[in-house]
Design an enzyme around this catalytic site. Sequence first.
Site, short mmCIF file in Angstrom:
data_model
loop_
_atom_site.label_atom_id
_atom_site.label_comp_id
_atom_site.label_asym_id
_atom_site.label_seq_id
_atom_site.Cartn_x
_atom_site.Cartn_y
_atom_site.Cartn_z
N ASP A 8 0.87 -1.17 0.00
CA ASP A 8 0.00 0.00 0.00
C ASP A 8 0.91 1.23 0.00
O ASP A 8 2.13 1.11 -0.20
CB ASP A 8 -1.01 -0.03 1.17
CG ASP A 8 -0.37 0.19 2.52
OD1 ASP A 8 0.88 0.32 2.59
OD2 ASP A 8 -1.10 0.22 3.52
N CYS A 65 3.28 -3.13 3.84
CA CYS A 65 2.45 -1.98 4.21
C CYS A 65 3.26 -1.19 5.25
O CYS A 65 4.47 -1.38 5.34
CB CYS A 65 1.07 -2.41 4.70
SG CYS A 65 1.05 -3.51 6.13
N THR A 67 3.28 -1.41 8.49
CA THR A 67 3.76 -2.28 9.57
C THR A 67 4.04 -3.72 9.13
O THR A 67 4.69 -4.47 9.85
CB THR A 67 2.69 -2.37 10.67
OG1 THR A 67 1.48 -2.88 10.06
CG2 THR A 67 2.41 -1.01 11.29
N HIS A 98 11.68 -23.22 8.91
CA HIS A 98 10.78 -23.93 9.82
C HIS A 98 9.31 -23.86 9.42
O HIS A 98 8.56 -24.79 9.70
CB HIS A 98 10.94 -23.40 11.25
CG HIS A 98 12.21 -23.85 11.91
ND1 HIS A 98 12.44 -23.73 13.26
CD2 HIS A 98 13.33 -24.43 11.38
CE1 HIS A 98 13.64 -24.23 13.55
NE2 HIS A 98 14.21 -24.64 12.42
N HIS A 133 9.26 -30.25 10.86
CA HIS A 133 8.56 -29.00 10.52
C HIS A 133 7.45 -29.24 9.50
O HIS A 133 6.49 -28.48 9.45
CB HIS A 133 9.56 -27.96 10.02
CG HIS A 133 10.62 -27.67 11.04
ND1 HIS A 133 10.33 -27.08 12.25
CD2 HIS A 133 11.94 -27.97 11.06
CE1 HIS A 133 11.45 -26.99 12.97
NE2 HIS A 133 12.43 -27.53 12.27
C1 RB5 Z 1 -1.87 2.60 6.52
O1 RB5 Z 1 -1.92 3.79 7.18
C2 RB5 Z 1 -1.53 1.47 7.46
O2 RB5 Z 1 -2.63 1.22 8.29
C3 RB5 Z 1 -1.15 0.26 6.67
O3 RB5 Z 1 -0.07 0.54 5.86
C4 RB5 Z 1 -0.76 -0.98 7.45
O4 RB5 Z 1 0.31 -0.71 8.30
C5 RB5 Z 1 -1.83 -1.71 8.12
O5 RB5 Z 1 -1.64 -2.73 8.78
#
Ligand code: RB5
Length: 148
Positions: A8, A65, A67, A98, A133
């Site tokens: 994203d 994304c 995170t 694993h 595994h």
């Molecule tokens: C976008 O702001 C953020 O929520 C997205 O990139 C992601 O980290 C969601 O898990």
Amino acid sequence: MKIAIGCDHGGFEWKEAVRGYLEENGIDYEDFGAFSTESVDYAPIAVKAARTVAEGKADYGILICSTGLGVSMASNKVKGIRAAVCTNTFCAEMTRRHNNANVLCMGGKVVDRETALQMVDIFLHTAFDGGRHQRRIDQIAQIEDGTL
Ligand code: RB5
């Protein structure tokens, strides 16, 4: 080897860096977007890339994304996908050895560029250990089937 990549807006910069790594190394890929830093929802992109892997049209997925968490949640809903959020090279290696992970997820706001590319390199070049595994990932598949 063919790789399905996607992100994203929060992962766009590192997705472009990963794309550069794949091109430099002559690795085939399909890019499911995003194609800019304009705000976009991650789930429709993650699921397209994940289905491409699950259907055997790509060997691995790499999803980014902010995170790594949203893309991992979305892609793990696809049967046959074992997506792992990694924050360091040890996790990238171990989730191949694993967990036989087939999708690498990471956060564009979590890892630096060098770590991101090192994780990709290790993930794509580390084999599954098999053995005990295999039994454990078979159990994960049983959860999908409702038999565990
Ligand atoms: C976008 O702001 C953020 O929520 C997205 O990139 C992601 O980290 C969601 O898990």
